[in-house]
Design an enzyme around this catalytic site. Structure first.
Site, mmCIF file in Angstrom:
data_model
loop_
_atom_site.group_PDB
_atom_site.id
_atom_site.type_symbol
_atom_site.label_atom_id
_atom_site.label_comp_id
_atom_site.label_asym_id
_atom_site.label_seq_id
_atom_site.Cartn_x
_atom_site.Cartn_y
_atom_site.Cartn_z
ATOM 1 N N CYS A 2 48.043 26.423 27.359
ATOM 2 C CA CYS A 2 47.644 25.639 26.206
ATOM 3 C C CYS A 2 46.747 24.537 26.727
ATOM 4 O O CYS A 2 46.625 24.336 27.929
ATOM 5 C CB CYS A 2 48.864 25.039 25.531
ATOM 6 S SG CYS A 2 50.107 26.278 25.140
ATOM 7 N N ARG A 27 41.541 27.625 25.952
ATOM 8 C CA ARG A 27 42.857 27.803 26.566
ATOM 9 C C ARG A 27 43.893 28.366 25.602
ATOM 10 O O ARG A 27 45.020 28.677 25.998
ATOM 11 C CB ARG A 27 43.361 26.461 27.104
ATOM 12 C CG ARG A 27 42.469 25.855 28.154
ATOM 13 C CD ARG A 27 42.999 24.512 28.586
ATOM 14 N NE ARG A 27 44.190 24.645 29.388
ATOM 15 C CZ ARG A 27 44.209 24.750 30.712
ATOM 16 N NH1 ARG A 27 43.087 24.716 31.366
ATOM 17 N NH2 ARG A 27 45.324 24.873 31.369
ATOM 18 N N TRP A 74 48.584 28.400 22.895
ATOM 19 C CA TRP A 74 48.623 29.849 23.045
ATOM 20 C C TRP A 74 50.099 30.195 23.110
ATOM 21 O O TRP A 74 50.800 29.807 24.043
ATOM 22 C CB TRP A 74 47.907 30.292 24.317
ATOM 23 C CG TRP A 74 47.779 31.784 24.413
ATOM 24 C CD1 TRP A 74 46.898 32.571 23.740
ATOM 25 C CD2 TRP A 74 48.565 32.660 25.226
ATOM 26 N NE1 TRP A 74 47.083 33.884 24.091
ATOM 27 C CE2 TRP A 74 48.109 33.977 24.999
ATOM 28 C CE3 TRP A 74 49.618 32.471 26.127
ATOM 29 C CZ2 TRP A 74 48.645 35.086 25.632
ATOM 30 C CZ3 TRP A 74 50.163 33.582 26.749
ATOM 31 C CH2 TRP A 74 49.676 34.872 26.503
ATOM 32 N N ASN A 98 52.067 22.114 28.288
ATOM 33 C CA ASN A 98 51.438 23.362 28.715
ATOM 34 C C ASN A 98 52.276 23.917 29.860
ATOM 35 O O ASN A 98 52.548 23.204 30.826
ATOM 36 C CB ASN A 98 50.010 23.100 29.199
ATOM 37 C CG ASN A 98 49.386 24.328 29.832
ATOM 38 O OD1 ASN A 98 49.653 25.454 29.400
ATOM 39 N ND2 ASN A 98 48.568 24.139 30.857
ATOM 40 N N GLY A 99 52.681 25.172 29.738
ATOM 41 C CA GLY A 99 53.497 25.790 30.790
ATOM 42 C C GLY A 99 54.694 26.465 30.144
ATOM 43 O O GLY A 99 54.679 26.763 28.943
ATOM 44 N N GLU A 475 35.540 47.709 33.525
ATOM 45 C CA GLU A 475 35.149 46.406 32.993
ATOM 46 C C GLU A 475 34.529 46.554 31.589
ATOM 47 O O GLU A 475 34.801 45.757 30.689
ATOM 48 C CB GLU A 475 34.169 45.735 33.971
ATOM 49 C CG GLU A 475 33.452 44.511 33.463
ATOM 50 C CD GLU A 475 34.351 43.346 33.062
ATOM 51 O OE1 GLU A 475 35.572 43.448 33.235
ATOM 52 O OE2 GLU A 475 33.832 42.357 32.532
ATOM 53 N N LYS A 479 35.881 44.750 28.244
ATOM 54 C CA LYS A 479 35.003 43.875 27.447
ATOM 55 C C LYS A 479 35.037 44.309 25.988
ATOM 56 O O LYS A 479 35.180 43.491 25.087
ATOM 57 C CB LYS A 479 33.589 43.989 28.012
ATOM 58 C CG LYS A 479 32.756 42.790 28.109
ATOM 59 C CD LYS A 479 33.036 41.800 29.196
ATOM 60 C CE LYS A 479 34.445 41.362 29.371
ATOM 61 N NZ LYS A 479 34.742 40.674 30.580
ATOM 62 N N GLU A 482 38.559 43.670 24.260
ATOM 63 C CA GLU A 482 38.998 42.303 23.984
ATOM 64 C C GLU A 482 38.185 41.624 22.904
ATOM 65 O O GLU A 482 38.730 40.822 22.158
ATOM 66 C CB GLU A 482 39.082 41.451 25.258
ATOM 67 C CG GLU A 482 37.807 41.113 25.932
ATOM 68 C CD GLU A 482 38.017 40.251 27.201
ATOM 69 O OE1 GLU A 482 38.984 39.492 27.272
ATOM 70 O OE2 GLU A 482 37.167 40.358 28.106
ATOM 71 N N HIS A 498 41.138 65.991 34.109
ATOM 72 C CA HIS A 498 42.581 66.060 34.383
ATOM 73 C C HIS A 498 43.411 65.525 33.218
ATOM 74 O O HIS A 498 44.576 65.177 33.397
ATOM 75 C CB HIS A 498 42.904 65.294 35.671
ATOM 76 C CG HIS A 498 42.235 65.883 36.866
ATOM 77 N ND1 HIS A 498 42.629 67.082 37.428
ATOM 78 C CD2 HIS A 498 41.156 65.472 37.582
ATOM 79 C CE1 HIS A 498 41.841 67.370 38.442
ATOM 80 N NE2 HIS A 498 40.935 66.407 38.559
ATOM 81 N N LYS A 598 41.594 31.950 27.429
ATOM 82 C CA LYS A 598 40.693 32.098 28.569
ATOM 83 C C LYS A 598 41.443 32.104 29.898
ATOM 84 O O LYS A 598 41.206 32.940 30.747
ATOM 85 C CB LYS A 598 39.681 30.947 28.537
ATOM 86 C CG LYS A 598 38.704 30.950 29.684
ATOM 87 C CD LYS A 598 37.633 31.967 29.463
ATOM 88 C CE LYS A 598 36.660 32.062 30.615
ATOM 89 N NZ LYS A 598 35.975 33.359 30.603
HETATM 90 O O1 M6R Z 1 40.340 33.073 35.542
HETATM 91 P P1 M6R Z 1 40.609 34.430 36.125
HETATM 92 O O2 M6R Z 1 39.398 35.051 36.684
HETATM 93 O O3 M6R Z 1 41.734 34.415 37.100
HETATM 94 O O4 M6R Z 1 41.065 35.290 34.876
HETATM 95 C C1 M6R Z 1 41.494 36.606 35.019
HETATM 96 C C2 M6R Z 1 41.571 37.300 33.680
HETATM 97 O O5 M6R Z 1 42.478 36.652 32.846
HETATM 98 C C3 M6R Z 1 40.205 37.363 32.985
HETATM 99 O O6 M6R Z 1 39.246 37.962 33.787
HETATM 100 C C4 M6R Z 1 40.324 38.148 31.658
HETATM 101 O O7 M6R Z 1 40.613 39.479 31.914
HETATM 102 C C5 M6R Z 1 39.042 37.997 30.826
HETATM 103 N N1 M6R Z 1 39.380 37.700 29.465
HETATM 104 C C6 M6R Z 1 38.209 39.208 30.820
HETATM 105 O O8 M6R Z 1 37.049 39.074 30.071
#
Ligand code: M6R
Length: 603
Positions: A2, A27, A74, A98-99, A475, A479, A482, A498, A598
């Protein structure tokens, strides 16, 4: 996971609290809330969803106050609703957290009046616990000491009291900073949250606590007052604003030629054409590399593995941090563990780093955020220079991570005498061409928008590639998932037969990552197998590869021909832009997709 802000000012701070929250929205954005002190009473406003909703409520029912705390959530414990929104308050204190308080259920049982707990969160108990301590006559040092003994888990807390005009900040496990202003001082989760107010920041260390009022900030550890370095953050207001773009993600995609250029500049001497990275560990006789990360950063590792093998002849293991941290770590002679994280705060990556250090392994972290928890713990750091990445979907952090890993692998190859000066200089010349290769793609954005317009209604999308193209396929699928909520999977092209090929019909677009390299023909055959089953084929290739693919493909996007090992960096941009435009056509919230945040500071 958060975001928290606290302000002690000599003016009304309500709108400044909102401004700070907006910067921290990356966050988490399940709910938002703030509390200020008005005539020695706590006044609260909370709203479900984004910070704009909280702002609207405050416009309708304004509150004032020169001192206050705010939170963007969050959700971990308890669903996103107004009752679970922070701040949580009693008649004496309000807190934002936060935590995760792991023992919140046990704490509930020791409270003088547990029936006052209204929310399902793990956080509310903290407000009641502090109230009990106040009722027992304790003051700050004892309150903090007791909290640090009682609470288990990770917490960054900001506390507002009715009896003083001072804020209390406490940190363990989750990041927390204080910011120095003039006539006002601040608490914030990070430098981005503090950027609207000040550039002068001190990061608290674990078990530090601080008393903040509008004139002073005093930091303590235990009973002792301590000095923590005041750093001047390089984060400018401009770098955390959209600057004319509709979305941060779009802006960040467009920043890639520049940040790739900056990252190159920091690692390469362009005159001498040599790599310059300040690392003692990289000079040692490295026999094995483990690459540990989460999400997109982990996909960067999967691609980088090929470079370590190719250039440095070093075997590289790739593991996602949430698995690595619970595995039995078998230390190998000459092993180095490299952690990759944009935020430097990802809980699983941080915990993996802690584990690796416990086992006496040498650690290097590749992080984008200076002074982050991961960078502070790691033996050595190598920073990517992507600048603040605000969009939840990682873009420029990914390509700068790739570039950094590529350069490290070349340096290791050189240290091990697999690469000579001539070859190094030749590669550097090619690397210096990267910004222009990326610009070429941005100039053709419309083509990707057209492709997106033809497939955005798909329910499922497959991405396939081989070798480094496989990492990029993974990747690409992440992308798309998400930000557009379309189900997507990335597969090694050779694996399709397979099992996953059973999914193919005319409604499933299959995106082939197929630039010309030694795996081109093989990937071509796999795409032909898809075609034979009625699949719709979209290829990301280069000018040379395009010729052969015309018959097979429904749609093609081509990059300029470049060296094989640059292909994942260059092909990343069409992959990102395709997902971006599909999401725009679908009308989803590109920068703040549902259920996500994020930086993931919980397990
Ligand atoms: O800050 P980080 O690179 O450690 O974050 C890792 C993942 O949480 C981050 O890459 C996440 O998968 C992204 N939303 C992908 O776009």
């Amino acid at each position: 996971m958060c975001g928290i802000v606290g302000i002690a000012s000599n003016n009304n701070c309500t709108y400044a609290l909102i401004e700070g929250l907006k910067k921290l929205a990356y966050r988490g954005y399940d709910s938002a809330g703030l509390a200020t002190l008005v005539n020695k009473e706590i006044v609260k406003r909370v709203a479900l969803g984004k910070i704009g909703n909280l702002e609207a409520i405050i416009k309708e029912k304004p509150i004032e106050g020169n001192i206050g705390i705010a939170h963007t959530r969050w959700a971990t414990h308890g669903s996103p609703n107004e009752l679970n929104a922070h701040p949580h308050a009693t008649n004496k204190v309000a807190i934002v957290h936060n935590g995760i308080i792991e023992n919140y259920k046990e704490i509930k049982n020791i409270l003088s009046n547990k029936s006052l707990i209204k929310s399902e969160t793990d956080s509310e108990v903290v407000a009641h616990l502090i109230t009990d301590y106040l009722d027992q006559g304790h003051d700050y040092p004892e309150i903090v000491e007791k909290l640090l003994t009682e609470l288990k888990g990770a917490f960054a807390l900001a506390v507002l009291f009715t009896k003083t005009n001072k804020l209390l900040a406490i940190k363990r496990g989750s990041p927390l900073a204080v910011g120095y202003g003039e006539q006002n001082n601040f608490i914030g989760s990070d430098a981005i949250g503090l950027a609207p107010f000040t550039k002068k920041i001190s990061y608290l260390e674990d078990d530090d606590w601080a008393i903040v009022d509008n004139k002073n900030i005093f930091i303590y550890h235990g009973k002792n007052k301590v000095d923590r370095e005041i750093s001047i953050t390089s984060i400018s207001r401009q770098s955390i604003e959209k600057g004319g773009y509709k979305h941060f993600m779009h802006k960040e995609i467009y920043e890639q030629p520049t940040v790739i250029g900056e990252t190159l500049k920091s690692f390469i001497d362009p005159e001498k054409k040599i790599i310059k990275i300040n690392s003692e560990i990289l000079k040692t006789d490295i026999k094995k590399i483990s690459l540990i990360a989460c999400g997109t950063s982990a996909f960067a590792c999967r691609i980088a593995r090929f470079w370590f093998e190719e250039f440095a002849n070093i075997g590289a293991n790739v593991d996602i941090a949430s698995e690595y941290r619970y595995r039995k770590l078998l230390k190998t002679e000459g092993e180095v563990v490299i952690f990759i994280s944009q935020s430097g705060e990802t809980r699983d990556t941080l915990a993996s780093l802690e584990e690796a250090k416990k086992h006496g392994l040498k650690t290097i972290s590749i992080v984008n955020v200076l002074d982050s928890s991961i960078s502070r713990l790691s033996d050595e750091n190598i920073f990517t220079l992507a600048g603040p990445e605000i969009g939840v979907a990682s873009t420029k952090a990914f390509t700068t991570q790739l570039l950094t890993l590529l350069i490290i692998s070349i340096l290791l190859g050189k240290n091990k005498n697999f690469i000579n000066d001539n070859f190094e200089s030749k590669i550097i010349t090619q690397l210096l061409d990267l910004p222009s290769l990326l610009n070429d793609i941005l100039e053709k954005e419309n083509e990707l928008r057209d492709i997106a317009s033809k497939i955005y209604n798909a329910k499922d999308v497959l991405y396939i590639g081989r070798g480094m193209g496989h990492g990029l396929a993974l990747e690409g699928a992440l992308k798309l998932k998400e930000i557009s909520y379309i189900h997507a999977e990335g597969y090694a092209a050779g694996e399709l037969k397979h099992g996953p090929i059973a999914l193919i019909d005319e409604s499933v677009p299959v995106i082939g990552i197929i630039p010309t390299n030694n795996l081109y023909e093989k990937t071509y055959s796999n795409l032909a197998e898809v075609k034979a089953r009625g699949g719709k084929i979209i290829c990301i290739t280069d000018k040379e590869g395009k010729k052969n693919l015309e018959d097979l493909s429904d749609l093609i996007f081509s990059i300029k021909k470049c060296n094989d090992y640059l292909q994942p960096i260059v092909c990343a941009l069409p992959v990102q832009l395709l997902a971006y435009h599909i999401a725009c056509f679908k009308g989803t919230d590109v920068d703040q997709p549902r259920n996500l945040a994020k930086s993931v500071t919980v397990e």
